[in-house]
Design a protein around this motif. Sequence first.
Motif, PDB file in Angstrom:
ATOM      1  N   THR A   4       0.826  -1.201   0.000  1.00 23.34           N
ATOM      2  CA  THR A   4       0.000   0.000   0.000  1.00 23.34           C
ATOM      3  C   THR A   4       0.865   1.257   0.000  1.00 23.34           C
ATOM      4  N   GLY A   5       0.547   2.160  -0.919  1.00 19.78           N
ATOM      5  CA  GLY A   5       1.247   3.434  -0.972  1.00 19.78           C
ATOM      6  C   GLY A   5       2.507   3.438  -1.809  1.00 19.78           C
ATOM      7  N   GLU A   6       2.967   2.288  -2.313  1.00 19.54           N
ATOM      8  CA  GLU A   6       4.189   2.252  -3.119  1.00 19.54           C
ATOM      9  C   GLU A   6       3.941   2.919  -4.472  1.00 19.54           C
ATOM     10  N   HIS A   7       4.974   3.569  -4.993  1.00 21.04           N
ATOM     11  CA  HIS A   7       4.795   4.345  -6.229  1.00 21.04           C
ATOM     12  C   HIS A   7       5.053   3.483  -7.464  1.00 21.04           C
ATOM     13  N   ILE A   8       4.177   3.639  -8.455  1.00 23.35           N
ATOM     14  CA  ILE A   8       4.362   3.023  -9.772  1.00 23.35           C
ATOM     15  C   ILE A   8       4.528   4.139 -10.782  1.00 23.35           C
ATOM     16  N   TRP A   9       5.572   4.070 -11.583  1.00 22.77           N
ATOM     17  CA  TRP A   9       5.863   5.095 -12.582  1.00 22.77           C
ATOM     18  C   TRP A   9       5.099   4.791 -13.863  1.00 22.77           C
ATOM     19  N   LEU A  55      -5.498  -1.661  -6.209  1.00 22.60           N
ATOM     20  CA  LEU A  55      -4.301  -2.255  -5.604  1.00 22.60           C
ATOM     21  C   LEU A  55      -3.578  -1.305  -4.667  1.00 22.60           C
ATOM     22  N   GLN A  56      -4.094  -0.080  -4.533  1.00 22.75           N
ATOM     23  CA  GLN A  56      -3.568   0.923  -3.593  1.00 22.75           C
ATOM     24  C   GLN A  56      -2.120   1.345  -3.856  1.00 22.75           C
ATOM     25  N   TYR A  57      -1.701   1.295  -5.109  1.00 23.97           N
ATOM     26  CA  TYR A  57      -0.421   1.903  -5.486  1.00 23.97           C
ATOM     27  C   TYR A  57      -0.656   3.382  -5.765  1.00 23.97           C
ATOM     28  N   ASN A  58       0.405   4.167  -5.709  1.00 19.02           N
ATOM     29  CA  ASN A  58       0.329   5.582  -6.064  1.00 19.02           C
ATOM     30  C   ASN A  58       0.849   5.770  -7.486  1.00 19.02           C
ATOM     31  N   CYS A  59       0.056   6.414  -8.328  1.00 15.07           N
ATOM     32  CA  CYS A  59       0.474   6.720  -9.700  1.00 15.07           C
ATOM     33  C   CYS A  59       0.415   8.228  -9.927  1.00 15.07           C
ATOM     34  N   ILE A  60      -0.748   8.811  -9.729  1.00 18.34           N
ATOM     35  CA  ILE A  60      -0.960  10.249  -9.863  1.00 18.34           C
ATOM     36  C   ILE A  60      -1.817  10.684  -8.673  1.00 18.34           C
ATOM     37  N   THR A  61      -2.043  11.970  -8.495  1.00 20.89           N
ATOM     38  CA  THR A  61      -2.842  12.424  -7.364  1.00 20.89           C
ATOM     39  C   THR A  61      -4.324  12.122  -7.599  1.00 20.89           C
ATOM     40  N   SER A  62      -5.099  12.161  -6.530  1.00 20.38           N
ATOM     41  CA  SER A  62      -6.537  11.925  -6.653  1.00 20.38           C
ATOM     42  C   SER A  62      -7.191  12.982  -7.528  1.00 20.38           C
ATOM     43  N   ALA A  63      -6.732  14.223  -7.410  1.00 20.02           N
ATOM     44  CA  ALA A  63      -7.295  15.305  -8.236  1.00 20.02           C
ATOM     45  C   ALA A  63      -6.978  15.076  -9.706  1.00 20.02           C
TER      46      ALA A  63
END
Length: 535
Positions: A2-7, A258-266
């Motif tokens: 959770t929270g890991e960044h995907i480019w 999957l709760q990865y970070n890609c871009i912001t919610s906005a």
Amino acid sequence: MTGEHIWIYDTTLRDGAQREGLALSLEDKLQIAHLLDQLGVPFIEGGWPGANPKDVQFFWQLQQEPLTQARLVAFCSTRRPRTTAAEDTLLQGILAAGTPWVTVFGKSWDLQVTEGLGTTLTQNLDMIADTLTYLRSQHRHVLYDAEHWFDGYQANPEYALATLETAHNAGAEWLVLCDTNGGTLPHQIIHIVQQVKTRFPQAQIGIHTHNDSGTAVANALAAVQSGARMVQGTINGYGERCGNANLCTVIPSLQLKLQYNCITSAQLARLVEVSRAVSERVNLAPDDHAPYVGLSAFAHKGGVHVSAVGKNPLTYEHIAPEQVGNQRRVVISEHSGLSNVITKAQELGFTLERSHPATREVLQRLKDLEEQGYQFEAAEASFELLVREVLGQRRPAFVLHGFQVHCQTQARGEGHWSSSVATIKVAVEGQELLTAAEGNGPVSALDRALRRALENFYPQVREFHLSDYKVRVLDGQSGAAAMTRVLVEFTHGAHRWTTVGVSPNIIEASYQAVAEGLEYGLAHCQPVPLSPGVG
């Protein structure tokens, strides 16, 4: 995880542009690049500078008007077999583009090396090493796209791994595994990506998938869950043959499921806007049934569904549509119940009570008309006019007294010349008007004649544009006597609306749809809007 960044790495401007029937002008490419930048995509592949003049100009233009946050990437192959990287003129074009990041693709499959490049396996490794070492000496960050990686690994794993090792040792910052032919399935992706991660534990791994087996998105998600931290794909899945991994599906699946970070919610809430803007730019109709971003992605047609969603959206929606910038829609059809009618009317600004006789009359007339061949799920403007009529609020802007359409075709040289003339008689505010107009077809002529009659009373009709026209024969076994359904779409700035007409006579059906389209447009351009609601 959770929270890991995907480019996210977008290749719409290069790989997406290889789709059959898709062509991008320089202005198209620039506009799309800025849309992707605003969406928050961190890597944007702009093309192959030096391969064609347009891409050279594109990279030069973005030097003058740089992106705000995205890394612009130039794309190229490894050097050619019988030269050096420093002497290869294509690589000089890459350096001239001035991008700090460069993606180099090289061969991973021994078959491609010997038959495609016509060189030896050893020479291919030298080409990879020389190219990457040279670009690194020129202070470029390098991503290495291992072309045909999965086919190559399955055919000759030792050699495929040797190509990756060569690229890694030569300074590649990302090793991107490409399913170039699109034939690999998710279970194979998982196994092979895990093998690569075991062999190169410190390397950053990316995934680039094609959709020839219909699994591009599934393969990309499987690779991420196996250790890949970059996903390459395109907006709307554009690409050669069956397309690439669709980033409009990949990004929300990674982020919301999957709760990865890609871009912001906005930024994610702008996904529908970007998807449709890119569709407009490439001049391809949006896929209404696309996951997340399609017009029908959160549309509800069955009465049971509509009733349940009204109580709790989770009953038939896997996410809140607003998270990706979409919205819930209630579809009106012969499958509708009172819940559909009430909810759809509310969307349009009307208040219908379940117990009110008008509500049941709308439903009954809807079903009767759809039995005749009308289709209101694709013609919401006609549905609004139907509701207004039942409520006694429909005040037509004009009354038809009759029309004629004359079509003529004559031989001209080796070809044919045709013309259409429509004559129409209408009454506006008690004044009878007779007008005629030519068009490039009978519907065009009829539309122009009706506008000409109305524009002195309603000048705003000049701003309405007939943007789409669809015909469907409803009973193919009846031949020329079959019922015909016509759907007409009008535009007025950003506002679009669709109306429907049905008749055994295609011209009559067309008139119904065109007349209702103009009536709807006029009702929504009145200085004082008509007041909705049951009186």
